[in-house]
Design a protein around this motif. Structure first.
Motif, PDB file in Angstrom:
ATOM      1  N   LEU A 183      -5.991 -39.851  17.535  1.00 28.01           N
ATOM      2  CA  LEU A 183      -6.763 -38.689  17.122  1.00 28.01           C
ATOM      3  C   LEU A 183      -7.056 -37.783  18.316  1.00 28.01           C
ATOM      4  N   ILE A 197       5.993 -35.430  10.100  1.00 26.24           N
ATOM      5  CA  ILE A 197       4.851 -36.203   9.612  1.00 26.24           C
ATOM      6  C   ILE A 197       5.128 -37.700   9.717  1.00 26.24           C
ATOM      7  N   ALA A 240      -6.024 -34.856   9.921  1.00 23.13           N
ATOM      8  CA  ALA A 240      -5.240 -34.295  11.033  1.00 23.13           C
ATOM      9  C   ALA A 240      -3.751 -34.485  10.786  1.00 23.13           C
ATOM     10  N   SER A 241      -3.376 -35.646  10.231  1.00 26.72           N
ATOM     11  CA  SER A 241      -1.964 -35.915   9.955  1.00 26.72           C
ATOM     12  C   SER A 241      -1.437 -34.991   8.874  1.00 26.72           C
ATOM     13  N   LEU A 242      -2.298 -34.739   7.859  1.00 25.92           N
ATOM     14  CA  LEU A 242      -1.871 -33.854   6.784  1.00 25.92           C
ATOM     15  C   LEU A 242      -1.639 -32.448   7.306  1.00 25.92           C
ATOM     16  N   ALA A 243      -2.497 -32.023   8.230  1.00 24.56           N
ATOM     17  CA  ALA A 243      -2.389 -30.666   8.759  1.00 24.56           C
ATOM     18  C   ALA A 243      -1.029 -30.422   9.396  1.00 24.56           C
ATOM     19  N   VAL A 244      -0.538 -31.389  10.148  1.00 23.53           N
ATOM     20  CA  VAL A 244       0.760 -31.170  10.809  1.00 23.53           C
ATOM     21  C   VAL A 244       1.912 -31.306   9.828  1.00 23.53           C
ATOM     22  N   GLY A 245       1.617 -31.819   8.633  1.00 17.29           N
ATOM     23  CA  GLY A 245       2.670 -31.961   7.635  1.00 17.29           C
ATOM     24  C   GLY A 245       2.892 -30.695   6.828  1.00 17.29           C
ATOM     25  N   ALA A 294      -8.380 -38.859  10.941  1.00 21.17           N
ATOM     26  CA  ALA A 294      -6.968 -39.023  11.319  1.00 21.17           C
ATOM     27  C   ALA A 294      -6.064 -38.610  10.165  1.00 21.17           C
TER      28      ALA A 294
END
Lengths: 111, 180
Positions: A96, A62, B10-15, B7
């Motif tokens: 994105l 992350i 989406a960033s949280l999803a990969v975390g 965004a």
């Protein structure tokens, strides 16, 4: 080394192409040439850096994603000298788009 | 603003630990526990926190798998204890000293990484009244063939990063007039 190269290069090429294509859509026509080349080089640099960090620090997925976007913004602002709004827009849309397209491709390959 | 929100999501999803981001893959994780005879007459049992009855007798120095979707807790069981509990709550009620698995779980590695297996080697330093004190000695990474991975796998992406950085500076120097 060859295996690492083959595993890595498609993701890199993919990211470079997506970011360059999105950039071409976001910037004024007279600056497309410069911005697309800059975006491709930036994508190569940040993707390479993020992956290197992921290999060295395997826990921070992350952090690498967020750091990647932050570096993109700084590059657009300082090195390319774009205005704040355009830099932010480019950073958001390119990252994105790259993440979304990569996720879809990855999900399809995982089938 | 809308783009920022998308965004962020989406960033949280990969975390999320169980979701692999693109270009990532899982690795097999193992723990090898060692201890000295001076600890007394105890044996160590790794007990599942989410699957009742699932347990693993820890053999000294022999690696066992760290499960991805389970939390193992290690209990120091007296060697003369008869009839081990089958439920997690019953294990907790025994009052035997226990601890979480030592070391940090490796969520995933980059696709380009040669690492396929990670082994954490730890040693039990002491068994107190309620806890087991462990110390991680080292973490070893192995490739597909079981050979120890030596640093250098990051050479390919690092080269790409360097090349990209050089191109960035070249393009920036030849920059067209300031965009409006």
């Amino acid at each position: 080394m060859i295996a690492a190269l083959l595993a890595y290069l498609p993701w890199l090429a993919f990211d470079v192409l997506v970011e360059a294509a999105v950039t071409a859509r976001c910037v004024p026509r007279e600056h497309v040439r410069f911005c697309v080349r800059f975006a491709a080089a930036a994508a190569m640099a940040t993707h390479g850096l993020a992956t290197t960090l992921r290999l060295l620090l395997p826990h921070d997925a992350i952090l690498a994603e967020l750091g990647w976007a932050a570096i993109d913004y700084v590059l657009w602002r300082t090195l390319a000298g774009l205005p704040k709004g355009l830099s932010l827009r480019l950073t958001l849309w390119t990252n994105l788009a790259a993440s979304t397209v990569a996720m879809v491709a990855w999900a399809l390959m995982a089938q | 603003m809308k783009g920022l929100l998308i965004a962020a999501v989406a960033s949280l999803a990969v975390g999320i630990p169980d979701m692999l981001p693109p270009g990532e893959r899982r690795v097999r994780e193992e723990i090898a526990l060692d201890w000295s005879d001076q600890l007394g007459k105890v044996r160590f049992v790794a007990v599942s926190s989410v699957r009742p009855g699932r347990r693993h007798e820890v053999a000294r120095g022999q690696a066992f798998e760290r499960p991805r979707l389970d939390l193992l807790r290690i209990y120091a069981v007296p060697v003369d204890a008869k009839g081990l509990p089958s439920e997690t709550v019953d294990w907790m009620a025994t009052g035997w000293p226990s601890t979480d698995l030592p070391g940090t779980a490796v969520a995933s590695v980059a696709d380009a990484s040669p690492v396929h297996r990670v082994r954490t080697e730890a040693v039990v330093e002491a068994v107190d009244a309620t806890t087991i004190r462990c110390r991680v000695v080292r973490s070893v990474q192995f490739d597909r063939d079981g050979n120890e991975v030596i640093a250098g796998g990051a050479l390919v992406p690092a080269t790409a990063a360097l090349l990209g950085a050089v191109l960035l500076f070249v393009f920036a120097r030849r920059r067209s007039p300031e965009p409006a």
